[in-house]
Design an enzyme around this catalytic site. Structure first.
Site, PDB file in Angstrom:
ATOM      1  N   LYS A   1       0.849  -1.206   0.000  1.00 36.59           N
ATOM      2  CA  LYS A   1       0.000   0.000   0.000  1.00 36.59           C
ATOM      3  C   LYS A   1       0.881   1.250   0.000  1.00 36.59           C
ATOM      4  CE  LYS A   1      -3.759  -2.435   2.297  1.00 36.59           C
ATOM      5  NZ  LYS A   1      -4.401  -2.813   3.547  1.00 36.59           N
TER       6      LYS A   1
ATOM      7  N   GLN B   1      -3.971  -1.472   9.877  1.00 37.39           N
ATOM      8  CA  GLN B   1      -4.006  -2.787   9.228  1.00 37.39           C
ATOM      9  C   GLN B   1      -4.679  -3.811  10.143  1.00 37.39           C
ATOM     10  OE1 GLN B   1      -2.984  -3.442   6.000  1.00 37.39           O
ATOM     11  NE2 GLN B   1      -3.902  -5.453   6.330  1.00 37.39           N
TER      12      GLN B   1
ATOM     13  N   ASP C   1     -10.232   3.533   4.744  1.00 37.83           N
ATOM     14  CA  ASP C   1     -10.760   2.199   4.470  1.00 37.83           C
ATOM     15  C   ASP C   1     -12.282   2.168   4.344  1.00 37.83           C
ATOM     16  OD1 ASP C   1      -8.949   0.144   4.094  1.00 37.83           O
ATOM     17  OD2 ASP C   1      -8.465  -0.015   6.221  1.00 37.83           O
TER      18      ASP C   1
END
Ligand code: NDP
Length: 297
Positions: free
Chosen positions: A63, A107, A132
């Site tokens: 990412k 994460q 997200d």
């Protein structure tokens, strides 16, 4: 915009997530270059990794690399597995107040034995910095049809469906899986596009019959080749979100690819389908967190 159709061996057209993601990343890079040159703040994404899970380390590294290629500034926190809930919340709140951080990604999953409450951690991020799209406020906005960051994988699924050029309105979508990060949000996004949506899960009585009604099938289960090719309605669009490791090595989706490709009109491969779209949408969410919605497709 239709993709260049890459026919599968049996005729279904391949819905190529690698190509779609690359196009999106190129477009984002141009947007960032032009925007920053025009005086907009450079978008910034903070990634937070707790513990040393090797798969999570790879995901976060990928990412961050993708961000750098597009011109998004990255901030990264590597925290020990025993940082604890309060310690983690303090770090997340500090990032949240940082003016150059526009998006924050913690994460998941957090280490199992650390006593973490993922929901509380996600809720500590401002909804506006929720790259997200997992914040409860943003999940609520999705349910209400209000604008806000959408979860990345479902957004990637919608982007791939749009690339087929197929009409969605009024047609029947079947989603297999009802997780908060894929199944439920993708079902809401299909509904937002005026599809008639059926959501299946582990208690569904006759999965084969439900799948057989789908004009659009989205499989997000995590069971290798659960969906049999023979169940697919001829001409259906098949989007396979599943990423499963074969014991003998390599990855396989939730759908029996070869047999499904004999009946489908479009199908995503695994790997190279939805997976690459997820990162591209994370980057798009970050740029949009900094600047507001982008006009590109
Ligand atoms: P979850 O484990 O959170 O959810 C799985 C869902 O599948 C549940 O709703 C479960 O039902 C349902 N299910 C399980 N077994 C069956 C069955 N036999 N028949 C019908 N439904 C069943 O998974 P996720 O949503 O997080 O992930 C799904 C897959 O997508 C995984 O392979 C994951 O690796 C992949 N994934 C890929 C991403 C990408 O970037 N491409 C991103 C995220 C996930 P119930 O609710 O009843 O338990």
């Amino acid at each position: 915009m239709n993709p260049t159709p890459g026919p599968t061996a049996s005729g279904a057209r391949l819905l190529d997530g690698r190509a779609a993601s690359q196009e999106l990343l190129d477009a984002l890079r141009r947007e960032v270059e032009v925007g920053v040159a025009a005086g907009r703040p450079r978008p910034g994404l903070a990634t937070v990794l707790v513990g040393e899970d090797p798969a999570s380390q790879v995901y976060v590294r990928n990412k961050r690399r993708a961000c750098e290629k597009v011109g998004i500034r990255t901030f990264h926190l590597d925290l020990p597995a025993d940082v604890g809930q309060e310690g983690l919340l303090r770090h997340v709140r500090d990032l949240d107040e940082h003016p150059e951080v526009h998006g924050i990604l913690v994460q998941l999953p957090l280490p199992k034995d650390g006593g973490y409450d993922e929901n509380e951690v996600l809720a500590a991020i401002s909804p506006e910095k929720d790259a997200d799209g997992f914040h409860p406020v943003n999940q609520g906005r999705l349910m209400l049809g209000q604008p806000g960051p959408r979860p990345c994988t479902p957004r990637g699924v919608m982007h791939l469906l749009d690339r087929t050029g197929e009409e969605l309105t009024g047609r029947h979508a079947v989603v297999v899986g009802r997780s908060n990060i894929v199944g439920k949000p993708v079902a809401l996004m299909l509904l937002e596009r005026h599809m008639t949506v059926t959501v299946c899960h582990s208690r569904t009585r006759d999965l084969a019959a439900e799948v057989g009604r789908a004009d659009v099938l989205v499989a997000a289960v995590g069971v290798p080749e659960l969906v049999k090719g023979a169940w697919i309605r001829p001409g259906a669009v098949v989007v396979d979100v599943g990423i499963n490791r074969r014991p003998e090595g390599g990855l396989v989706g939730d759908v029996e690819f070869d047999a499904a490709a004999e009946r489908a009109s479009w199908i995503t491969p695994v790997p190279g389908g939805v997976g690459p779209m997820t990162i591209a949408m994370l980057l798009r969410n970050t740029v949009e967190a900094a600047w507001g919605p982008l006009a590109m497709p």
